[in-house]
Each structure stands twice: as C-alpha cells, then as structure tokens.
Design a protein around this motif. Structure first.
Motif, PDB file in Angstrom:
ATOM      1  N   GLY A 135      -7.825  33.254  13.771  1.00 45.94           N
ATOM      2  CA  GLY A 135      -6.581  32.750  12.415  1.00 45.94           C
ATOM      3  C   GLY A 135      -6.600  31.624  11.092  1.00 45.94           C
ATOM      4  O   GLY A 135      -6.198  31.737  10.069  1.00 45.94           O
ATOM      5  N   MET A 136      -8.199  31.357  11.532  1.00 46.71           N
ATOM      6  CA  MET A 136      -8.879  30.244  10.289  1.00 46.71           C
ATOM      7  C   MET A 136     -10.443  31.374   9.300  1.00 46.71           C
ATOM      8  O   MET A 136     -10.625  32.231   9.451  1.00 46.71           O
ATOM      9  CB  MET A 136      -9.410  28.929  10.990  1.00 46.71           C
ATOM     10  CG  MET A 136      -8.557  27.529  11.573  1.00 46.71           C
ATOM     11  SD  MET A 136      -9.312  26.578  11.818  1.00 46.71           S
ATOM     12  CE  MET A 136      -7.788  25.351  11.858  1.00 46.71           C
ATOM     13  N   GLU A 137      -9.970  30.403   7.838  1.00 47.15           N
ATOM     14  CA  GLU A 137     -10.488  31.138   7.180  1.00 47.15           C
ATOM     15  C   GLU A 137     -11.915  30.236   7.939  1.00 47.15           C
ATOM     16  O   GLU A 137     -12.152  29.289   8.218  1.00 47.15           O
ATOM     17  CB  GLU A 137      -9.672  30.320   5.998  1.00 47.15           C
ATOM     18  CG  GLU A 137      -9.149  31.085   4.751  1.00 47.15           C
ATOM     19  CD  GLU A 137      -9.280  32.448   4.768  1.00 47.15           C
ATOM     20  OE1 GLU A 137     -10.149  33.078   4.393  1.00 47.15           O
ATOM     21  OE2 GLU A 137      -7.949  33.439   5.408  1.00 47.15           O
ATOM     22  N   PRO A 138     -13.194  30.917   7.362  1.00 50.43           N
ATOM     23  CA  PRO A 138     -14.742  30.260   7.393  1.00 50.43           C
ATOM     24  C   PRO A 138     -14.700  29.248   7.097  1.00 50.43           C
ATOM     25  O   PRO A 138     -15.677  28.165   7.868  1.00 50.43           O
ATOM     26  CB  PRO A 138     -15.092  31.521   6.734  1.00 50.43           C
ATOM     27  CG  PRO A 138     -14.605  32.923   7.082  1.00 50.43           C
ATOM     28  CD  PRO A 138     -12.619  32.845   6.524  1.00 50.43           C
ATOM     29  N   SER A 139     -14.112  28.581   6.073  1.00 53.49           N
ATOM     30  CA  SER A 139     -14.339  27.864   5.346  1.00 53.49           C
ATOM     31  C   SER A 139     -13.833  26.458   6.352  1.00 53.49           C
ATOM     32  O   SER A 139     -14.605  24.831   6.357  1.00 53.49           O
ATOM     33  CB  SER A 139     -14.142  27.465   3.818  1.00 53.49           C
ATOM     34  OG  SER A 139     -13.135  27.711   3.492  1.00 53.49           O
ATOM     35  N   HIS A 142     -16.120  25.970   9.352  1.00 58.32           N
ATOM     36  CA  HIS A 142     -17.262  24.991   9.107  1.00 58.32           C
ATOM     37  C   HIS A 142     -17.070  23.955   9.206  1.00 58.32           C
ATOM     38  O   HIS A 142     -17.540  22.874   9.500  1.00 58.32           O
ATOM     39  CB  HIS A 142     -17.772  25.640   8.164  1.00 58.32           C
ATOM     40  CG  HIS A 142     -19.257  25.618   7.327  1.00 58.32           C
ATOM     41  ND1 HIS A 142     -20.397  25.562   8.762  1.00 58.32           N
ATOM     42  CD2 HIS A 142     -20.294  24.753   6.673  1.00 58.32           C
ATOM     43  CE1 HIS A 142     -21.457  25.102   8.052  1.00 58.32           C
ATOM     44  NE2 HIS A 142     -20.831  24.262   7.205  1.00 58.32           N
ATOM     45  N   ALA A 143     -15.816  23.388   8.113  1.00 59.46           N
ATOM     46  CA  ALA A 143     -15.418  22.006   7.970  1.00 59.46           C
ATOM     47  C   ALA A 143     -14.865  21.683   9.674  1.00 59.46           C
ATOM     48  O   ALA A 143     -15.580  20.015   9.293  1.00 59.46           O
ATOM     49  CB  ALA A 143     -14.144  21.960   7.376  1.00 59.46           C
ATOM     50  N   ILE A 144     -14.585  21.741  10.205  1.00 59.10           N
ATOM     51  CA  ILE A 144     -13.995  21.550  11.233  1.00 59.10           C
ATOM     52  C   ILE A 144     -15.086  20.776  12.136  1.00 59.10           C
ATOM     53  O   ILE A 144     -15.435  20.212  13.050  1.00 59.10           O
ATOM     54  CB  ILE A 144     -13.215  22.269  12.249  1.00 59.10           C
ATOM     55  CG1 ILE A 144     -11.532  21.436  11.553  1.00 59.10           C
ATOM     56  CG2 ILE A 144     -12.805  22.026  14.096  1.00 59.10           C
ATOM     57  CD1 ILE A 144     -10.726  23.491  12.077  1.00 59.10           C
ATOM     58  N   TYR A 145     -16.343  21.918  12.203  1.00 60.54           N
ATOM     59  CA  TYR A 145     -17.475  21.528  13.241  1.00 60.54           C
ATOM     60  C   TYR A 145     -18.654  20.677  12.494  1.00 60.54           C
ATOM     61  O   TYR A 145     -18.933  19.977  13.189  1.00 60.54           O
ATOM     62  CB  TYR A 145     -17.719  22.558  13.745  1.00 60.54           C
ATOM     63  CG  TYR A 145     -17.663  23.850  14.891  1.00 60.54           C
ATOM     64  CD1 TYR A 145     -18.609  23.725  15.787  1.00 60.54           C
ATOM     65  CD2 TYR A 145     -16.688  24.598  14.737  1.00 60.54           C
ATOM     66  CE1 TYR A 145     -18.268  24.218  17.380  1.00 60.54           C
ATOM     67  CE2 TYR A 145     -16.121  24.740  15.972  1.00 60.54           C
ATOM     68  CZ  TYR A 145     -16.849  25.329  17.093  1.00 60.54           C
ATOM     69  OH  TYR A 145     -16.620  26.365  17.881  1.00 60.54           O
ATOM     70  N   ILE A 283     -18.759  29.347  11.638  1.00 59.13           N
ATOM     71  CA  ILE A 283     -19.246  28.279  12.237  1.00 59.13           C
ATOM     72  C   ILE A 283     -20.751  28.433  13.016  1.00 59.13           C
ATOM     73  O   ILE A 283     -21.390  28.650  12.687  1.00 59.13           O
ATOM     74  CB  ILE A 283     -18.693  28.894  14.049  1.00 59.13           C
ATOM     75  CG1 ILE A 283     -16.814  28.432  14.634  1.00 59.13           C
ATOM     76  CG2 ILE A 283     -18.935  27.777  15.443  1.00 59.13           C
ATOM     77  CD1 ILE A 283     -16.507  28.805  15.281  1.00 59.13           C
ATOM     78  N   PRO A 284     -21.318  27.189  12.676  1.00 59.12           N
ATOM     79  CA  PRO A 284     -22.500  27.051  12.867  1.00 59.12           C
ATOM     80  C   PRO A 284     -23.642  27.302  13.942  1.00 59.12           C
ATOM     81  O   PRO A 284     -22.543  27.612  15.133  1.00 59.12           O
ATOM     82  CB  PRO A 284     -22.628  25.245  12.345  1.00 59.12           C
ATOM     83  CG  PRO A 284     -21.254  24.491  12.220  1.00 59.12           C
ATOM     84  CD  PRO A 284     -20.584  25.522  12.709  1.00 59.12           C
ATOM     85  N   THR A 285     -24.677  28.390  13.325  1.00 62.44           N
ATOM     86  CA  THR A 285     -25.284  28.521  14.643  1.00 62.44           C
ATOM     87  C   THR A 285     -25.843  27.148  15.476  1.00 62.44           C
ATOM     88  O   THR A 285     -25.552  26.361  15.221  1.00 62.44           O
ATOM     89  CB  THR A 285     -26.173  29.322  14.402  1.00 62.44           C
ATOM     90  OG1 THR A 285     -27.196  28.047  13.610  1.00 62.44           O
ATOM     91  CG2 THR A 285     -25.918  30.606  13.162  1.00 62.44           C
TER      92      THR A 285
END
Length: 362
Positions: A135-139, A142-145, A283-285
């Motif tokens: 349900g989140m945007e990719p950006s 990424h910021a959370i990770y 999400i980062p690999t």
C-alpha cells in the motif's frame, strides 16, 4: 501480496487481559504511585495483541499511556524472559538519544504482580507487521528501509562502555555462547527428533569463524520491533530487547538479512523473497542493503555469511522450538504459538544447506 489490513488487525492494538495473565491491579497502582514520576490515576490495563514471549500491557491513565513488560508466570526456560536486562539496556541507550522508549522503573519484587516487570513510556507512531510494506509508494518503502539500516548501524556503533554497559555481556566467544545457550534451550523444549538440528548442534561449535568486534546486539531486529514516526520515514523507538547482549554485530546483522531469504512465518504477512522486482518496488536488494550497512559502519564487506546464516537459522529454529515447549508446558503467551512447530524443521533444513556450503557433510 497478503492482506495488510488482516495482519494489522491480528497483531496491532490491545485486547482484554487474558485470564492467565491477570494480576492484582491495586498492587500495581501502589507501585506506580511510588515509582513512576508524574503518575496520576485512575488506571486501565489492556494487553497488547502482538508478541510471543514477554506479556506486554498498555497502562492507560487520563493524561498519559505507559507500557509494562513482565516475565510470564509459570515454568520458564533458563535465562529466558530477562526483562531486567531489557530495562538496563534501554536505560543506557535513552540518554544517548538512541530511539528507545523512556524507561520509568523496574520492579524485581514478585509480590507486586507475581513476576518481575518494568514500565516505560508508550511511544505513539506506526508499527508495520508486514516487511513488504503493501500500500506504500516505492519512495516511501525505500526511505523506511534506509532508516531501518541506519538505526541498526547506529546501535552497533554505540560505545557500550561509555553507555555504562560494562558487564552486560562477555566480550568474547559470542557465537560459541549463543550456540550453547540455544542448544540447551532447544533440547529442553524438544518434542521430536530433527536430524538437521542434531547435525548442526555438533557442527556449528566446531567451525566458528574468527569473531568481529564486540558491540551491542539487539537479537531480533525487524520491522515489527520498531515504531516509526507517524508521517516521516524515521525510527522513533526500537522495541523488544529481550535477546539483547554484547556480542558479534555481524551475527546480529546477518540474522536481520534473513528477511531477504526466508518465506514469511505468518500467512497474513508478505515476504521479501516473493518480490520479483525490488528496484521498482522500492525496497533495497540484499546486496544494496549490505552496502548501506557497511557504509554506516565503516566496513568493506561481510565475511563468512553462509556460516552466519546457518547459525542464525539454527538459532531461530531453537527459538521457535522454545515456543512449542511453552505450549507443551502451558506458559505460551500467544494463541498462535503452536504453529511454530511447523517452522522448526524447515529452518533446520535451511541452516543445514547453508552449513553444507561451507563444509558441513550432508
């Protein structure tokens, strides 16, 4: 993708305190009045839905909300449920500005509620139970990770001596001690023979790689053990310090990396391994995440990863078996704890496969 709303409903929020975990609230109120600065009743007690190990309660007053973590009643495994250690580490980290809840007091008098407990501030924010962050945007993902890995690196970078944690754990032989601990608890909780676990119990202590520096290790760092700011991609509290000690930060970090390798333990939660295009998803690999961690900790690489994966999967299998043992002994906190039995053999098989990559004979 799984139903995120279902996961939130299952694990988020509170419920009435179950009968087996009720206590004399009048005695708790007396203790709060004497030991918690600024406490003003009346008090309402609720139990949090999530969690398998230490029962956790929401303490509600007209002006403030607190959280109480207690050792569960009944027969317990040796050295488990160390809420006094949790209290010590958050008391050390809070003054440093590391994101933990403000601690208020530890009660070691079992006459108050029947077991030892501590009280801390309730940190308001977002808790996510599904690491795929549906349900989140990719950006946003990424910021959370990025915030997750930076906070984890910050923990491993803490000067634990300056923080007052001298004696919180031994400074050497962390892996050996952990293998001994979880082997002992696995055997104490064993309900059936699993050949892979028996093979790992023999092979792991005989093949320990040269250890890393000593750091504060969390022991169970994951998305649902942290509170994020209500609107920002920022970790405002890391939770569940039961397994925290001094030890090898690479063991701690590689345990966290297993989120990229293992299927979900709950039908209601997604798994990173199921995401086909992580770059577009945000999400980062695992490789990118490792590079971020190395950047924040000043490392060039992560050595001996297959051994660490074998060790961590064995450890997680032993933890799951411990929950099975608590079901057997009637002290499990979660109604879903018995499903853990189905996880032990696959974890052992994964651990054995990783161990075989670095020399264990199948």
């Amino acid at each position: 993708m799984v139903d995120d709303e279902k996961a939130q409903n299952l694990f988020t929020g509170t419920k009435d305190v179950v009968d087996t975990l009720k206590f004399d609230e009048a005695k708790l109120i007396t203790w709060m009045e004497a030991n918690v600065e600024g406490y003003e009743g009346p008090l309402t007690v609720r139990q949090f839905k999530g969690g398998q190990s230490n029962p956790t309660y929401q303490l509600i007053t007209p002006n403030k909300q607190y959280v109480m973590r207690r050792k569960p009643p009944g027969k317990l495994l040796p050295s488990a449920h160390a809420v006094d250690r949790e209290f010590r580490v958050i008391s050390a980290l809070y003054p440093l500005g590391f994101p933990v809840a403000k601690p208020y007091g530890l009660c070691e008098d079992t006459d108050v509620i029947g077991t030892i407990f501590y009280v801390m501030n309730m940190v308001e924010g977002r808790i996510f139970w599904d690491g795929t962050l549906p349900g989140m945007e990719p950006s946003e993902r990424h910021a959370i990770y990025q915030a997750k890995v930076k906070t984890f690196a910050d923990l491993h970078n803490v000067d634990w001596r300056a923080a007052g944690l001298e004696g919180f754990g031994k400074e050497s032989d962390y892996i050996a001690r952990q293998i001994y601990r979880w082997t002992k608890q696995y055997i104490a909780s064993e309900t059936k023979k699993i050949p892979d676990m028996d093979a790992l119990i023999k092979w792991l202590p005989e093949n320990i790689p040269v250890g890393d520096k000593t750091a504060i290790v969390h022991g169970d760092y994951r998305i649902d053990n942290m509170v994020l700011h209500s609107t920002e991609p920022r970790v405002i509290a890391v939770l569940d310090w039961e397994l925290c000690t001094l030890g090898d930060p690479l063991a701690d970090f590689t345990y966290h990396l297993m989120n990229w390798m293992m299927p979900s333990s709950e039908p209601s939660r997604g798994a990173l391994v199921d995401i086909k295009d992580m770059q577009s998803y945000g999400i980062p690999t695992m490789k990118e995440y490792v590079e971020l961690y190395c950047k924040h900790t000043g490392r060039d690489s992560l050595p001996n990863v297959n051994y660490y994966f074998a060790y961590n999967a064995f450890r997680l299998g032993a933890i799951c078996q411990g929950i099975v043992g608590r079901v057997r002994d009637g002290t499990a906190n979660s109604a879903n704890a018995d499903v853990m039995e189905a996880r032990v053999a696959p974890l052992a098989a994964f651990a054995a496969d990783c161990a075989c990559k670095v020399g264990m004979k199948a």
